[in-house]
Scaffold this active site. Structure first.
Site, PDB file in Angstrom:
ATOM      1  N   THR A   1     -22.862  25.224 -41.010  1.00 51.01           N
ATOM      2  CA  THR A   1     -23.512  26.322 -40.463  1.00 51.01           C
ATOM      3  C   THR A   1     -24.426  26.594 -41.456  1.00 51.01           C
ATOM      4  O   THR A   1     -25.738  26.622 -41.279  1.00 51.01           O
ATOM      5  CB  THR A   1     -21.782  26.925 -40.059  1.00 51.01           C
ATOM      6  OG1 THR A   1     -21.207  27.088 -41.728  1.00 51.01           O
ATOM      7  CG2 THR A   1     -21.247  26.780 -39.114  1.00 51.01           C
TER       8      THR A   1
ATOM      9  N   LYS B   1     -18.037  20.746 -45.137  1.00 58.64           N
ATOM     10  CA  LYS B   1     -18.717  21.885 -45.010  1.00 58.64           C
ATOM     11  C   LYS B   1     -18.222  22.547 -45.515  1.00 58.64           C
ATOM     12  O   LYS B   1     -17.360  23.174 -45.892  1.00 58.64           O
ATOM     13  CB  LYS B   1     -19.391  21.799 -43.296  1.00 58.64           C
ATOM     14  CG  LYS B   1     -18.215  22.927 -42.561  1.00 58.64           C
ATOM     15  CD  LYS B   1     -17.842  24.163 -42.659  1.00 58.64           C
ATOM     16  CE  LYS B   1     -18.661  24.802 -42.263  1.00 58.64           C
ATOM     17  NZ  LYS B   1     -18.572  26.231 -42.444  1.00 58.64           N
TER      18      LYS B   1
ATOM     19  N   THR C   1     -13.778  28.984 -46.497  1.00 54.10           N
ATOM     20  CA  THR C   1     -14.540  28.952 -45.156  1.00 54.10           C
ATOM     21  C   THR C   1     -15.039  27.036 -45.527  1.00 54.10           C
ATOM     22  O   THR C   1     -16.124  26.856 -46.178  1.00 54.10           O
ATOM     23  CB  THR C   1     -15.580  29.475 -44.838  1.00 54.10           C
ATOM     24  OG1 THR C   1     -15.162  30.481 -44.863  1.00 54.10           O
ATOM     25  CG2 THR C   1     -16.693  28.889 -43.985  1.00 54.10           C
TER      26      THR C   1
ATOM     27  N   GLU D   1     -23.741  29.549 -51.255  1.00 52.88           N
ATOM     28  CA  GLU D   1     -25.242  30.200 -50.478  1.00 52.88           C
ATOM     29  C   GLU D   1     -26.127  31.177 -51.333  1.00 52.88           C
ATOM     30  O   GLU D   1     -25.612  31.622 -52.283  1.00 52.88           O
ATOM     31  CB  GLU D   1     -24.615  30.673 -49.828  1.00 52.88           C
ATOM     32  CG  GLU D   1     -23.871  30.673 -48.368  1.00 52.88           C
ATOM     33  CD  GLU D   1     -23.172  31.386 -47.662  1.00 52.88           C
ATOM     34  OE1 GLU D   1     -22.973  31.089 -46.303  1.00 52.88           O
ATOM     35  OE2 GLU D   1     -23.055  32.396 -47.813  1.00 52.88           O
TER      36      GLU D   1
ATOM     37  N   ASN E   1     -25.793  36.478 -46.846  1.00 50.81           N
ATOM     38  CA  ASN E   1     -24.229  37.530 -45.705  1.00 50.81           C
ATOM     39  C   ASN E   1     -24.285  38.755 -45.521  1.00 50.81           C
ATOM     40  O   ASN E   1     -23.866  38.949 -45.007  1.00 50.81           O
ATOM     41  CB  ASN E   1     -23.438  37.479 -47.362  1.00 50.81           C
ATOM     42  CG  ASN E   1     -22.342  35.671 -47.210  1.00 50.81           C
ATOM     43  OD1 ASN E   1     -22.389  35.227 -46.727  1.00 50.81           O
ATOM     44  ND2 ASN E   1     -22.739  35.259 -48.162  1.00 50.81           N
TER      45      ASN E   1
ATOM     46  N   THR F   1     -26.330  38.710 -37.885  1.00 45.94           N
ATOM     47  CA  THR F   1     -27.284  39.622 -36.950  1.00 45.94           C
ATOM     48  C   THR F   1     -28.944  38.258 -37.374  1.00 45.94           C
ATOM     49  O   THR F   1     -29.540  38.729 -36.408  1.00 45.94           O
ATOM     50  CB  THR F   1     -27.823  40.701 -37.961  1.00 45.94           C
ATOM     51  OG1 THR F   1     -28.354  40.645 -39.374  1.00 45.94           O
ATOM     52  CG2 THR F   1     -26.815  41.698 -38.018  1.00 45.94           C
TER      53      THR F   1
END
Length: 413
Positions: free
Chosen positions: A154, A180, A191, A277, A408, A413
């Site tokens: 993702t 992942k 996650t 991230e 994040n 959005t």
């Protein structure tokens, strides 16, 4: 030296496996979003799943399947929608997905395991999934590992895969894996999705025990942001196609297989932590001198997960006080006068007393790691000793950058 070697092939390196990854229209981005892993014969199956009280439908489905039957032939993974907190309809979508895969492969639906990743609260786009399943089955290939690895990600910046080979009873045995994960990563699974294949012959209870311990020493020892997901799953298959004698009790061969399984999981776990991230480097924390391994890992995970430590690493600030503070709040008793802290080769604290060190050189060490080659020279090493015990544990994390908040803040959005 390790009693195995790295080979190519990823999830399809072990004998008797095929994989595929396609674009089914599940992700708004139009990127690949549907992966399938298939064993040509029934395989022993084991799983470790999220500890969250809020679990995705696929997690509950896999738990029930593995409790009833410790074998499987297929793993289907969709990316784009987590199918978590989707109520009764989410459960029905899961059952329909398994049945559709089974029909397309002409196998029993009880031999299908499932995983999902994406936005929580969103159902799987079932129309896209229904039309995608025959396509991903048709795309199955003995060289399909890379495609599958690309279809499960993702926010990941890179795909994550590994394959290792050893020798058992004079025959080659292989373990491959893909994973992942980039955010919402914290011990007790996170996650992250990881799928492992093996061609050894191993009893179901041994395989589950091996996987649980490997998870504790890998995926349960990484942290990016302190959040645990609804969907995290680690599923491992062992199909026996190496034709080696069955491993049904503990011994040298079982230990060798578990060590290689752990190495595969640790490689994937470190790749997830490095791909946190917004991260610019990997942080590896090793704690020695604790009462036992569990205590050492707990201290290491606390340090790796400290927002203050992570921020200091991003700022290239050798602030050992933050490391000491994190170790002290880990909930593991130790004597402060025994504490030793090193950053790379820089000894900063010895016997609980601060030492003089070259701050500019230590900062340069952090900068060099941030510029280093991916998963080769990009690791910041933090070494902590807390006493004279035999417990040794490691944990992995990443630095905390400005981009983590940006990624994040804009996720849905």
């Amino acid at each position: 030296m390790a009693d195995w070697q790295e080979i190519t092939g990823g999830i399809t390196a072990p004998r008797g496996y095929q994989a595929a990854g396609i674009t089914a229209g599940l992700k708004p981005s139009g990127l690949p979003d549907l992966a399938l892993i298939f064993s040509e014969v029934e395989a022993i199956a084991a799983g470790v799943f999220t500890t969250s009280q809020v679990k995705a439908a696929c997690v509950e489905y896999c738990r029930q399947r593995l409790q009833a039957k410790q074998s499987a032939r297929a793993i289907l993974c969709n990316a784009g929608q987590a199918n978590a907190a989707t109520g009764t309809q989410g459960n029905l979508d899961t059952l329909e997905s398994a049945l559709a895969v089974a029909q397309a492969l002409n196998i029993s639906s009880e031999s299908v395991l499932l995983a999902s990743t994406g936005v929580i609260g969103q159902r799987i786009k079932m129309d896209a999934l229904r039309s995608g399943i025959p396509k991903v089955v048709a795309a199955l290939s003995a060289t399909g590992s890379d495609a599958a690895a690309g279809a499960i990600i993702t926010t990941d910046l890179v795909t994550k895969s590994i394959a290792l080979e050893t020798t058992i009873s004079d025959r080659p045995v292989r373990i491959g894996g893909i994973a992942k994960g980039s955010g919402m990563i914290h011990p007790n699974m996170a996650t992250m999705l990881a799928f492992v294949t093996c061609d050894a012959v191993v009893s179901p209870h041994l395989w589950q025990q091996m996987l649980a311990r490997a998870a504790d020493r890998s995926f349960n020892s990484i942290t990016v942001d302190g959040d645990t997901s609804t969907n995290d799953s680690l599923i491992a298959l062992a199909n026996g196609q190496s034709r080696t004698p069955a491993i049904i009790e503990w011994g040298a061969e079982a230990e060798k297989l578990e060590a290689m399984l752990t190495a595969v999981c640790q490689h994937l776990a470190k790749a997830i932590a490095r791909d946190g991230e917004g991260a610019t480097c990997l942080i590896e924390v090793e704690v020695t001198g604790a009462h036992d391994e569990l205590s050492a890992r707990q201290i290491a995970k606390t340090i790796a997960g400290s927002s203050l430590v992570k921020s200091a690493i991003f700022g290239r600030d050798p602030n050992w006080g933050r490391i000491a503070a994190a170790a002290g709040r880990a909930g593991v008793p130790f004597e402060q006068e025994n504490l030793q802290i090193k950053l790379g080769d820089f000894l900063m604290l010895e016997n609980g007393q601060p030492l003089q060190f070259d701050r500019a050189a230590a900062s340069a060490y952090l900068k060099k790691a941030a510029a280093g080659a991916y998963l080769q020279q990009d690791t910041v090493l933090i070494s902590v000793n807390v006493g004279n015990g035999y417990g040794v544990g490691k944990a992995w994390g990443c630095d905390l950058s400005y981009d983590y908040v940006k990624i994040n803040a804009e996720y849905t959005t």
